[in-house]
Design a protein around this motif. Structure first.
Motif, PDB file in Angstrom:
ATOM      1  N   GLY A  77     -22.163  47.135   8.589  1.00  0.00           N
ATOM      2  CA  GLY A  77     -22.594  48.607   8.939  1.00  0.00           C
ATOM      3  C   GLY A  77     -23.695  48.660   9.736  1.00  0.00           C
ATOM      4  O   GLY A  77     -24.308  49.885   9.604  1.00  0.00           O
ATOM      5  N   ASN A  78     -24.609  47.760  10.243  1.00  0.00           N
ATOM      6  CA  ASN A  78     -25.631  48.082  10.878  1.00  0.00           C
ATOM      7  C   ASN A  78     -25.328  48.401  12.318  1.00  0.00           C
ATOM      8  O   ASN A  78     -24.331  47.917  13.059  1.00  0.00           O
ATOM      9  CB  ASN A  78     -26.463  46.715  11.061  1.00  0.00           C
ATOM     10  CG  ASN A  78     -26.791  46.158   9.846  1.00  0.00           C
ATOM     11  OD1 ASN A  78     -27.254  46.703   8.696  1.00  0.00           O
ATOM     12  ND2 ASN A  78     -26.365  44.575   9.441  1.00  0.00           N
ATOM     13  N   VAL A  91     -31.112  48.559  10.517  1.00  0.00           N
ATOM     14  CA  VAL A  91     -30.665  48.149   9.304  1.00  0.00           C
ATOM     15  C   VAL A  91     -31.338  49.192   8.160  1.00  0.00           C
ATOM     16  O   VAL A  91     -32.461  49.092   7.821  1.00  0.00           O
ATOM     17  CB  VAL A  91     -31.068  46.784   8.975  1.00  0.00           C
ATOM     18  CG1 VAL A  91     -30.532  46.460   7.559  1.00  0.00           C
ATOM     19  CG2 VAL A  91     -30.513  45.918  10.253  1.00  0.00           C
ATOM     20  N   ALA A  92     -30.389  50.054   7.697  1.00  0.00           N
ATOM     21  CA  ALA A  92     -30.855  51.302   6.778  1.00  0.00           C
ATOM     22  C   ALA A  92     -32.306  52.000   7.559  1.00  0.00           C
ATOM     23  O   ALA A  92     -32.071  52.276   8.574  1.00  0.00           O
ATOM     24  CB  ALA A  92     -31.324  50.672   5.500  1.00  0.00           C
ATOM     25  N   ALA A  93     -33.475  51.768   6.876  1.00  0.00           N
ATOM     26  CA  ALA A  93     -34.720  52.326   7.472  1.00  0.00           C
ATOM     27  C   ALA A  93     -35.441  51.441   8.296  1.00  0.00           C
ATOM     28  O   ALA A  93     -36.513  51.712   8.816  1.00  0.00           O
ATOM     29  CB  ALA A  93     -35.338  53.046   6.387  1.00  0.00           C
ATOM     30  N   ILE A 111     -20.987  41.963  18.921  1.00  0.00           N
ATOM     31  CA  ILE A 111     -21.535  41.953  17.599  1.00  0.00           C
ATOM     32  C   ILE A 111     -20.416  41.655  16.625  1.00  0.00           C
ATOM     33  O   ILE A 111     -20.481  41.900  15.510  1.00  0.00           O
ATOM     34  CB  ILE A 111     -22.205  43.192  17.176  1.00  0.00           C
ATOM     35  CG1 ILE A 111     -21.235  44.327  17.342  1.00  0.00           C
ATOM     36  CG2 ILE A 111     -23.469  43.296  17.836  1.00  0.00           C
ATOM     37  CD1 ILE A 111     -21.574  45.714  17.039  1.00  0.00           C
ATOM     38  N   LEU A 112     -19.443  41.033  16.966  1.00  0.00           N
ATOM     39  CA  LEU A 112     -18.097  40.721  16.123  1.00  0.00           C
ATOM     40  C   LEU A 112     -18.535  39.823  15.048  1.00  0.00           C
ATOM     41  O   LEU A 112     -17.992  40.105  13.825  1.00  0.00           O
ATOM     42  CB  LEU A 112     -16.895  40.107  17.021  1.00  0.00           C
ATOM     43  CG  LEU A 112     -15.671  39.813  16.228  1.00  0.00           C
ATOM     44  CD1 LEU A 112     -15.136  41.112  15.637  1.00  0.00           C
ATOM     45  CD2 LEU A 112     -14.710  39.178  16.967  1.00  0.00           C
ATOM     46  N   ASN A 113     -19.318  39.045  15.229  1.00  0.00           N
ATOM     47  CA  ASN A 113     -19.797  38.024  14.008  1.00  0.00           C
ATOM     48  C   ASN A 113     -21.282  38.617  13.840  1.00  0.00           C
ATOM     49  O   ASN A 113     -22.247  38.180  14.576  1.00  0.00           O
ATOM     50  CB  ASN A 113     -19.781  36.568  14.518  1.00  0.00           C
ATOM     51  CG  ASN A 113     -20.236  35.821  13.494  1.00  0.00           C
ATOM     52  OD1 ASN A 113     -20.845  36.024  12.539  1.00  0.00           O
ATOM     53  ND2 ASN A 113     -20.077  34.295  13.570  1.00  0.00           N
ATOM     54  N   PRO A 114     -21.423  39.332  12.723  1.00  0.00           N
ATOM     55  CA  PRO A 114     -23.005  39.664  12.431  1.00  0.00           C
ATOM     56  C   PRO A 114     -24.058  38.550  12.452  1.00  0.00           C
ATOM     57  O   PRO A 114     -25.209  39.069  12.503  1.00  0.00           O
ATOM     58  CB  PRO A 114     -22.735  40.356  11.044  1.00  0.00           C
ATOM     59  CG  PRO A 114     -21.375  40.735  10.991  1.00  0.00           C
ATOM     60  CD  PRO A 114     -20.768  39.441  11.558  1.00  0.00           C
ATOM     61  N   ASP A 276     -13.470  49.820  11.136  1.00  0.00           N
ATOM     62  CA  ASP A 276     -13.447  50.048   9.667  1.00  0.00           C
ATOM     63  C   ASP A 276     -13.003  51.486   9.363  1.00  0.00           C
ATOM     64  O   ASP A 276     -13.722  52.034   8.521  1.00  0.00           O
ATOM     65  CB  ASP A 276     -15.000  49.600   8.939  1.00  0.00           C
ATOM     66  CG  ASP A 276     -15.194  48.280   9.220  1.00  0.00           C
ATOM     67  OD1 ASP A 276     -13.895  47.426   9.284  1.00  0.00           O
ATOM     68  OD2 ASP A 276     -16.277  47.938   9.069  1.00  0.00           O
ATOM     69  N   GLN A 277     -12.144  51.935   9.925  1.00  0.00           N
ATOM     70  CA  GLN A 277     -11.439  53.277   9.646  1.00  0.00           C
ATOM     71  C   GLN A 277     -12.320  54.327  10.161  1.00  0.00           C
ATOM     72  O   GLN A 277     -11.992  55.577   9.490  1.00  0.00           O
ATOM     73  CB  GLN A 277     -10.940  53.458   8.158  1.00  0.00           C
ATOM     74  CG  GLN A 277      -9.911  52.074   7.946  1.00  0.00           C
ATOM     75  CD  GLN A 277      -9.576  52.254   6.401  1.00  0.00           C
ATOM     76  OE1 GLN A 277      -9.742  53.238   5.700  1.00  0.00           O
ATOM     77  NE2 GLN A 277      -9.037  51.097   6.083  1.00  0.00           N
TER      78      GLN A 277
END
Length: 307
Positions: A77-78, A91-93, A111-114, A276-277
């Protein structure tokens, strides 16, 4: 009803009037009426099928950032984006970045593989591998291989390999990051590549004839048929395609041969990205996350449902 439909209708009515004035027999009238009714049915049918059904989305949230290119979201989710030829990972904040001035302009970021971010610099025929903190861990210069390769398409594959399209022989290949060896796959591509998309198992591309092609990691090549001409697209599965045409976003469901227009509040946007939908819309003001309003719509099952 469109102007064309009204015009056709008027022509049919006029034809009917002239025919009635010149009737010579009841049989002729019957045959003529059947012909006119057939034209009317055909007209209505064509008009109905020419319309795009519309799918409404609802906005979940938005992120206000100034970027040049929105890359997308990784598996954690980054958010990744570029600005002034610098890669940023939010990344978050916290935001981290990577820049390589010596290799010129960034062509693509995979970025398929984080844990292994792929940065392609086509101008220098090179790839940089980054870890999850955007630290450089490996560099590949395809010009230095025993059999030189000129890469114009790059993507990460499985088993620590890279997908590569070599313009020297017009073939897809796999580069092994462990052994520094290169393997050609399939046969030369004669129709060129107008768009491509990769994952761990497949290299997919749309050629200059708008034909959808797929190459497996074993070199098998097959086709899914033709797709619409689009300025931007994303291949969701072998049966569903998202594409942008004249600033409108569409979903093509090839299972039932239907095209749906996706209604978006933002009338003008630079890019879209599905993962992811969640559908993300990148505009001049930031990134908007949207999802399908009706969670029970089977058409959008596993495509657009809110988290």
């Amino acid at each position: 009803m469109t102007i064309e439909c009204v015009f056709c209708y008027q022509r049919i009515v006029k034809y009917l009037s002239l025919t009635l004035l010149n009737l010579n027999s009841l049989m002729y009238f019957s045959i003529t009426m059947k012909y006119i009714l057939f034209l009317l049915v055909l007209l209505v049918t064509n008009f109905s099928f020419s319309q795009n059904e519309k799918l409404k989305l609802t906005k979940i949230d938005s992120v206000s950032i100034e970027v040049d290119t929105f890359i997308g979201y990784d598996g954690f989710g980054n958010c990744f984006y570029t600005k002034n030829n610098v890669i940023y990972k939010k990344v978050a904040a916290t935001t981290i970045q990577y820049q390589n001035l010596s290799l010129g302009k960034i062509t693509k970021v995979d970025i398929l593989n984080p844990l292994k971010v792929i940065v392609f610099y086509e101008g220098f025929n090179s790839v940089i591998i980054l870890d999850n903190q955007l630290n450089e861990i490996q560099k590949v210069d395809f010009s230095l291989l025993e059999t030189p390769v000129v890469a114009s398409a790059i993507g990460i594959s499985g088993q620590n390999k890279l997908w590569v399209f070599n313009t020297l022989n017009q073939q897809i290949g796999l580069y092994d990051l462990n052994t520094a060896t290169y393997q050609n796959l399939g046969i030369p591509i004669t129709e060129g590549i107008s768009y491509y998309q990769t994952d761990f198992n497949y290299f997919q591309w749309i050629d200059k004839q708008n034909q959808w092609n797929v190459c497996t990691i074993y070199g098998r090549i097959f086709q899914y048929g033709k797709v619409e001409v689009a300025t931007n697209m994303q291949l969701l599965s072998e049966n569903k395609v998202l594409f942008l045409d004249k600033e409108k976003l569409y979903l093509r469901d090839r299972n039932i041969d239907k095209r749906y227009q996706i209604e978006i509040v933002e009338k003008s946007f630079k890019k879209f990205y599905y993962k992811d939908q969640i559908l993300s819309i990148f505009t001049n003001k930031g990134i908007y996350h949207t999802c399908k309003t009706n969670r029970n719509d089977c058409l959008w099952n596993n495509i657009y449902t809110c988290k």
